[in-house]
Design an enzyme around this catalytic site. Structure first.
Site, PDB file in Angstrom:
ATOM      1  N   PRO A   2       0.933  -1.206  -0.137  1.00 28.94           N
ATOM      2  CA  PRO A   2       0.065   0.039   0.060  1.00 28.94           C
ATOM      3  C   PRO A   2       0.764   1.332   0.153  1.00 28.94           C
ATOM      4  O   PRO A   2       1.739   1.292   0.823  1.00 28.94           O
ATOM      5  CB  PRO A   2      -0.737   0.073   1.226  1.00 28.94           C
ATOM      6  CG  PRO A   2      -0.724  -1.681   1.658  1.00 28.94           C
ATOM      7  CD  PRO A   2       0.539  -1.929   1.128  1.00 28.94           C
ATOM      8  N   GLU A   3       0.418   2.338  -0.790  1.00 28.49           N
ATOM      9  CA  GLU A   3       1.011   3.406  -0.807  1.00 28.49           C
ATOM     10  C   GLU A   3       0.122   4.508  -0.213  1.00 28.49           C
ATOM     11  O   GLU A   3      -0.949   4.159  -0.122  1.00 28.49           O
ATOM     12  CB  GLU A   3       1.752   3.821  -2.334  1.00 28.49           C
ATOM     13  CG  GLU A   3       2.461   2.417  -2.852  1.00 28.49           C
ATOM     14  CD  GLU A   3       3.057   2.939  -4.085  1.00 28.49           C
ATOM     15  OE1 GLU A   3       3.028   4.038  -4.753  1.00 28.49           O
ATOM     16  OE2 GLU A   3       3.185   1.952  -4.891  1.00 28.49           O
ATOM     17  N   ARG A 113       1.904 -11.419   5.825  1.00 24.04           N
ATOM     18  CA  ARG A 113       3.169 -11.503   5.964  1.00 24.04           C
ATOM     19  C   ARG A 113       3.664 -11.032   7.473  1.00 24.04           C
ATOM     20  O   ARG A 113       5.022 -10.990   7.495  1.00 24.04           O
ATOM     21  CB  ARG A 113       4.035 -10.987   4.735  1.00 24.04           C
ATOM     22  CG  ARG A 113       3.627 -11.734   3.352  1.00 24.04           C
ATOM     23  CD  ARG A 113       4.332 -11.537   2.033  1.00 24.04           C
ATOM     24  NE  ARG A 113       5.841 -11.596   2.489  1.00 24.04           N
ATOM     25  CZ  ARG A 113       6.466 -11.196   1.583  1.00 24.04           C
ATOM     26  NH1 ARG A 113       6.266 -10.726   0.572  1.00 24.04           N
ATOM     27  NH2 ARG A 113       7.919 -11.428   1.933  1.00 24.04           N
ATOM     28  N   ARG A 156      21.330  16.980  -6.409  1.00 23.26           N
ATOM     29  CA  ARG A 156      21.331  15.196  -6.194  1.00 23.26           C
ATOM     30  C   ARG A 156      21.584  14.628  -7.274  1.00 23.26           C
ATOM     31  O   ARG A 156      21.288  14.838  -8.375  1.00 23.26           O
ATOM     32  CB  ARG A 156      19.967  14.981  -5.499  1.00 23.26           C
ATOM     33  CG  ARG A 156      19.637  15.621  -4.190  1.00 23.26           C
ATOM     34  CD  ARG A 156      18.892  14.957  -3.280  1.00 23.26           C
ATOM     35  NE  ARG A 156      18.937  15.472  -1.982  1.00 23.26           N
ATOM     36  CZ  ARG A 156      19.597  15.370  -0.927  1.00 23.26           C
ATOM     37  NH1 ARG A 156      20.488  14.256  -1.106  1.00 23.26           N
ATOM     38  NH2 ARG A 156      19.674  15.915   0.129  1.00 23.26           N
TER      39      ARG A 156
END
Ligand code: ZN
Length: 279
Positions: A2-3, A113, A156
């Protein structure tokens, strides 16, 4: 896994049922869920308290209880929060935590899990510190602007996909929404983020927001274990533009979508719309 859109979907489903209710009992059946706190310690902190609000930060739930107690939960890989109405005797083999509410309904944290976690934080300051040490800008908040993204990216060298996945920069974006956003913005996932031009930063900003909003509109993606609070599936997996679309035509130009590896994750791109960076 899930995000942000999946967690936000569950938050919206839970909020009307939980807000204003009292948690009568919290039964932590799997001690690993609340580590390092003992199950009884976590239960003591939240039992008998009223739910004031069900919030979200990144991929975390923040269930705000009276007395400035915050129940923080993370679904990780396979966690689900299921809402069981009163007198419903449905059982789930993967239940790790049961929350009994004062109206007789139950919220189950089911998790095959067992990577999901929960903890109680005492005081708003403790909650703020917990999140600020782990999470960057909230991408659907007014703080996430093209200028903010530019500042985060500046200098970056990390590939843009890895950058999008790092929760301490932008909170809540994972593998699905990073792929979808990079396709929308026509950016190759291995492009060093600090080399993006101003227009690309603006496109990426818009694409992150649009991808997350599309995911919320579709009530999340159920490509594996993600389910709604009533056990139903989300539908965003049927609307993916490139993610998991290897071998299918690009919805924009028709070129075959390919799979590659970026940031250690299976990554899907249109090789024409998202040209490889020159090294
Ligand atoms: Zn294309």
């Amino acid at each position: 896994m899930p995000e942000l859109p999946e967690v936000e979907t569950i938050r919206r489903q839970l909020a009307p049922h939980l807000e204003g209710r009292r948690i009568e009992r919290a039964e932590v059946l799997d001690a690993r869920w609340s580590e390092p706190a003992a199950p009884a310690e976590l239960a003591d902190a939240i039992e008998g308290r009223d739910v004031l609000a069900v919030g979200r930060r990144g991929k975390y739930f923040d269930v705000e209880l009276d007395g400035e107690v915050h129940l923080i939960m993370h679904l990780r890989m396979t966690g689900n929060l299921l809402l069981i109405p009163p007198d419903d005797v449905r059982e789930n083999p993967y239940v790790r935590v049961r929350f009994e509410l004062d109206d007789g309904s139950t919220v189950l944290f089911a998790d095959p899990r067992r990577f999901g976690t929960g903890l109680a934080l005492l005081g708003d300051a403790a909650r703020d510190e917990y999140f600020s040490s782990r999470l960057g800008v909230e991408p659907l908040s007014p703080d996430f602007t093209p200028a903010a993204l530019q500042a985060l990216a500046k200098g970056r060298r990390s590939p843009v996909k890895a950058f999008l996945l790092s929760q301490e920069r932008i909170a809540g974006v994972g593998n699905i929404y990073a792929d979808e956003a990079l396709f929308r913005a026509r950016i190759h996932p291995l492009r060093p983020v600090g080399t993006l031009r101003r227009q690309q930063i603006e496109a990426l900003h818009a694409a992150v927001v649009e991808s997350l909003e599309a995911g919320i509109d579709a009530r999340g993606a159920s490509i594996d274990d993600f389910r709604h609070t009533d056990g139903a599936r989300g539908s965003f997996q049927d609307r993916f533009l490139v993610h998991r679309c290897e071998g299918e035509p690009c919805p924009r130009c028709g070129t075959t979508i390919v799979k590659l590896r970026a940031a250690g994750r299976g990554t899907y791109i249109c090789p024409k719309c998202q040209p490889k960076p020159r090294s």
